[in-house]
Design a protein around this motif. Structure first.
Motif, PDB file in Angstrom:
ATOM      1  N   LEU A 298       0.734   9.134  -4.624  1.00  0.00           N
ATOM      2  CA  LEU A 298       1.875   8.249  -4.808  1.00  0.00           C
ATOM      3  C   LEU A 298       1.699   6.893  -4.124  1.00  0.00           C
ATOM      4  CD1 LEU A 298       4.865  10.746  -4.442  1.00  0.00           C
ATOM      5  CD2 LEU A 298       3.668   9.994  -6.505  1.00  0.00           C
ATOM      6  N   TYR A 299       0.643   6.764  -3.335  1.00  0.00           N
ATOM      7  CA  TYR A 299       0.404   5.500  -2.639  1.00  0.00           C
ATOM      8  C   TYR A 299      -0.795   4.786  -3.251  1.00  0.00           C
ATOM      9  CZ  TYR A 299       3.505   7.851   0.660  1.00  0.00           C
ATOM     10  OH  TYR A 299       4.563   8.515   1.222  1.00  0.00           O
ATOM     11  N   ALA A 300      -1.080   3.585  -2.758  1.00  0.00           N
ATOM     12  CA  ALA A 300      -2.185   2.796  -3.284  1.00  0.00           C
ATOM     13  C   ALA A 300      -3.496   3.555  -3.135  1.00  0.00           C
ATOM     14  CB  ALA A 300      -2.272   1.456  -2.559  1.00  0.00           C
ATOM     15  N   ALA A 301      -4.415   3.306  -4.070  1.00  0.00           N
ATOM     16  CA  ALA A 301      -5.669   4.057  -4.111  1.00  0.00           C
ATOM     17  C   ALA A 301      -6.470   3.915  -2.833  1.00  0.00           C
ATOM     18  CB  ALA A 301      -6.498   3.596  -5.311  1.00  0.00           C
ATOM     19  N   HIS A 302      -6.441   2.723  -2.206  1.00  0.00           N
ATOM     20  CA  HIS A 302      -7.243   2.522  -1.000  1.00  0.00           C
ATOM     21  C   HIS A 302      -6.492   2.870   0.285  1.00  0.00           C
ATOM     22  CE1 HIS A 302      -5.245  -1.347  -1.934  1.00  0.00           C
ATOM     23  NE2 HIS A 302      -5.037  -1.384  -0.632  1.00  0.00           N
ATOM     24  N   ALA A 303      -5.239   3.339   0.166  1.00  0.00           N
ATOM     25  CA  ALA A 303      -4.500   3.779   1.356  1.00  0.00           C
ATOM     26  C   ALA A 303      -5.087   5.094   1.860  1.00  0.00           C
ATOM     27  CB  ALA A 303      -3.022   3.955   1.017  1.00  0.00           C
TER      28      ALA A 303
ATOM     29  N   ASP B 145       0.806  -1.218   0.000  1.00  0.00           N
ATOM     30  CA  ASP B 145       0.000   0.000   0.000  1.00  0.00           C
ATOM     31  C   ASP B 145       0.841   1.272   0.000  1.00  0.00           C
ATOM     32  OD1 ASP B 145      -2.155  -1.590  -0.032  1.00  0.00           O
ATOM     33  OD2 ASP B 145      -3.037  -0.916   1.847  1.00  0.00           O
ATOM     34  N   VAL B 146       1.890   1.288   0.790  1.00  0.00           N
ATOM     35  CA  VAL B 146       2.733   2.474   0.914  1.00  0.00           C
ATOM     36  C   VAL B 146       4.131   2.222   0.346  1.00  0.00           C
ATOM     37  CG1 VAL B 146       3.874   4.022   2.555  1.00  0.00           C
ATOM     38  CG2 VAL B 146       1.463   3.390   2.884  1.00  0.00           C
TER      39      VAL B 146
END
Length: 607
Positions: free
Chosen positions: A467-472, A431-432
């Protein structure tokens, strides 16, 4: 030339010459000729037999490989709800934070009792998986259990709208509750389940019985997760490729001392919000306590042992990512308050004098509340020190072959094993840090250290830039440092995997499919359906046409025919030889009469 009697007539396929008596002379079938004839007959039969075997095996192997290839492709296509041979099943996962419904589908069983159902997630007309989630968890209605069916109705209405109405009555529905209900008292659990068992059959036509609604144990959940991942990986399929990784297995509970070769299964690691689980296959020789061992037959026939598995399963309540953070914060609060009282300090009592938390990113702030008091925490982003602080929370003992909480753990063949990590194992790496997939401890530590030591303002700015995952979300950003350290310690300290272990893959999807324990649940609970389909197909075939005989039956039938033909040829040759010997004796007597000038006598019949 004398008259030829009817007794001298033999099959036209034989070549004759005339004897002095005028009777055709037969060739003398010696033992060598008999053997040659037998070998020729056997060779011809075996040639046809080999062609039959190769054609069927190659054809079936080709069809199976082609089918599996097409299955993986069509898994992503919209489900053809007009197909009358398609079957459906529903699993509702009632978890701690919410409940989700999964709709599965599968075609008619292929008729091979060794194969499992080809179950996959149903996809709507937009090719999206038919899944729906509601919040909060079902445990929130513990005090109003009569509303359980109302709580779950939106999920069942959603499933009913996607499954053809004509298929509702034959579609099994399972409502399986996990840690969300396990934390409630037995009376509260039973009250909720009783409402579901009473009301659901009134409002829905699914195949549903009292046993289809239950609270499953952590052990069951672990087994289902293990089944799900190995099914998706194709580890329950027959070995048809020399490149397949195989293991030698002694079947548990079998009187047969011989081992079998089958595909090597993968182990699973699953870290949720509340608990952490590990499951992997163990050999028959390994002595494991019954409460940590699951022995089950995944096949449709209890007499077939090809799909008997022996799996070590351990569930650790309180070792999930969120529960671990809560335990950590409770420890920080109580220990800091006690130190403040002893030393007369006010650490953490205000934002100006915060508790310096090594497990939060630099300058990240949060609060901990307990007994009406509030403690302020500010991050220092020291990943190494964070690991040291949380190591005692593993509750390891000094004994060998133990894991979290001192629970026994059978040896793992690290050099010849494969594990998949789900939930927090995937979120913490992907995720990050954006490094999900093949796990590498050294690279993971470097990425985690860099993240923890980055100022919170910079992390927020990166988050705004996507810059991180969409669900983060911000919660993930704030506790990523702690959860990375926790995941690392659980894997290497708790479960004792070496730092150079290279066979862990963290994943959310495998072959573009999200792997959930619910897939393993429906596979296990519908395992007897193929046997019913096979019996029905055999019944139809017996009364309709002979071509429905399976390959095995044709195989035995051909062998019987081959033996009968070979035996007939040998008996016929022996009969001809006996006849020839009689004729020789008769011919010799006739020649003797001619030499002595005696009148010719009637030759006795040879047949």
């Amino acid at each position: 030339m004398g008259r030829i009697s009817i007794s001298c007539l033999f099959p036209a396929s034989w070549h004759f010459s005339l004897s002095p008596s005028g009777c055709p002379r037969m060739p003398n079938p010696t033992l060598r000729q008999m053997i040659v004839i037998g070998i020729l007959a056997a060779s011809v039969s075996l040639l046809f037999y080999s062609v039959f075997i190769i054609r069927n095996n190659y054809g079936r192997s080709y069809r199976d490989r082609r089918y599996r290839y097409l299955a993986r492709v069509t898994d992503l296509e919209a489900t053809d709800t007009d197909n009358p041979n398609l079957h459906y099943g529903i699993v509702v996962d009632c978890g701690s934070s919410g409940s989700r419904v999964f709709v599965y589908c599968w075609p008619q069983h292929n008729g091979n009792p060794h194969d499992l159902l080809d179950i996959k997630q149903m996809r709507d007309e937009h090719r999206k998986t038919v899944v729906k989630k509601i919040n909060p968890g079902i445990s929130d209605i513990a005090n109003t259990p009569d509303k359980a069916s109302d709580y779950i109705a939106p999920l069942l209405n959603f499933a009913a709208s996607h499954i053809p109405t004509a298929k509702h009555k034959e579609s099994p529905l399972y409502i399986l509750c996990t840690a969300g209900l396990r934390i409630l008292s037995e009376s509260q659990q039973e009250a909720i389940l009783e409402d579901l068992r009473t009301d659901i059959p009134v409002h829905f036509d699914f195949l549903f019985s009292d046993s289809h609604a239950e609270v499953i144990s952590g052990k069951q959940e672990g087994v289902y997760a293990w089944i799900g991942i190995n099914f998706v990986l194709g580890r329950f399929e027959h070995i048809d490729d020399d490149d397949d990784a195989v293991v030698e297995v002694h079947i548990p509970g079998s009187d047969n001392k011989e081992s079998i070769l089958r595909k090597r299964t993968a182990g699973i690691l699953d870290m949720g919000g509340v608990s952490t689980q590990i499951a992997y296959e163990v050999p028959k020789t390994e002595d494991v306590a019954k409460n940590l061992l699951a022995e089950f037959n995944l096949g449709c026939d209890a007499h077939q042992t090809e799909h008997v598995y022996r799996v070590y399963v351990a569930t650790f309540l309180g070792f999930g990512g969120n529960a671990a953070r809560q335990r950590y914060e409770e420890y920080v609060f109580s220990s800091t308050m006690q130190r403040n009282r002893l030393l007369g300090k006010r650490v953490g009592m205000s934002a100006d004098t915060p508790y310096l938390d090594p497990c939060l990113p630099v300058d990240a702030e949060t609060k901990v509340m307990s007994n009406g008091e509030t403690m302020h925490l500010r991050g220092t982003g020291d990943f190494s020190f964070c690991r040291e602080v949380i190591q005692p929370f593993m509750n390891r003992t000094n004994e060998t072959l133990t894991s979290l909480n001192g629970v026994y753990q059978p040896p793992v063949l690290y050099e010849n094993s494969e594990f998949y990590g789900f939930s927090e194992f995937y979120y913490c790496t992907e995720d990050v840090l954006r490094m999900g997939g093949d796990y590498n401890a050294a690279k993971f530590i470097k990425a985690a250290k860099d993240y923890c030591s980055t100022k919170w303002s910079v992390l927020e700015e990166r988050f705004q830039r996507g810059l991180y995952a969409a669900h983060a979300d911000s919660n993930r950003l704030k506790y990523q440092c702690f959860k990375s350290a926790w995941m690392y310690e659980v894997f290497h300290t708790g479960f004792s995997f070496p730092l150079n272990y290279s066979n862990l893959k963290t994943a959310l999807q495998v072959y573009d499919k999200e792997v959930q324990w619910t897939l393993g649940a429906i596979l296990y609970r519908t395992r007897f359906l193929p046997l019913r389909d096979i019996q029905q197909e055999n019944f139809k075939g017996t009364h309709s046409h002979w071509r429905s005989f399976s390959f095995v039956y044709n195989h035995y039938l051909f062998l019987v025919c081959f033996l009968v033909v070979l035996l007939s040829i040998l008996l016929y040759v022996l009969r001809l030889r006996r006849i020839h010997r009689r004729m020789q004796r008769n011919t010799s007597s006739s020649a003797l009469w001619l030499e002595e000038g005696l009148p010719n006598q009637k030759m006795p019949s040879a047949l």
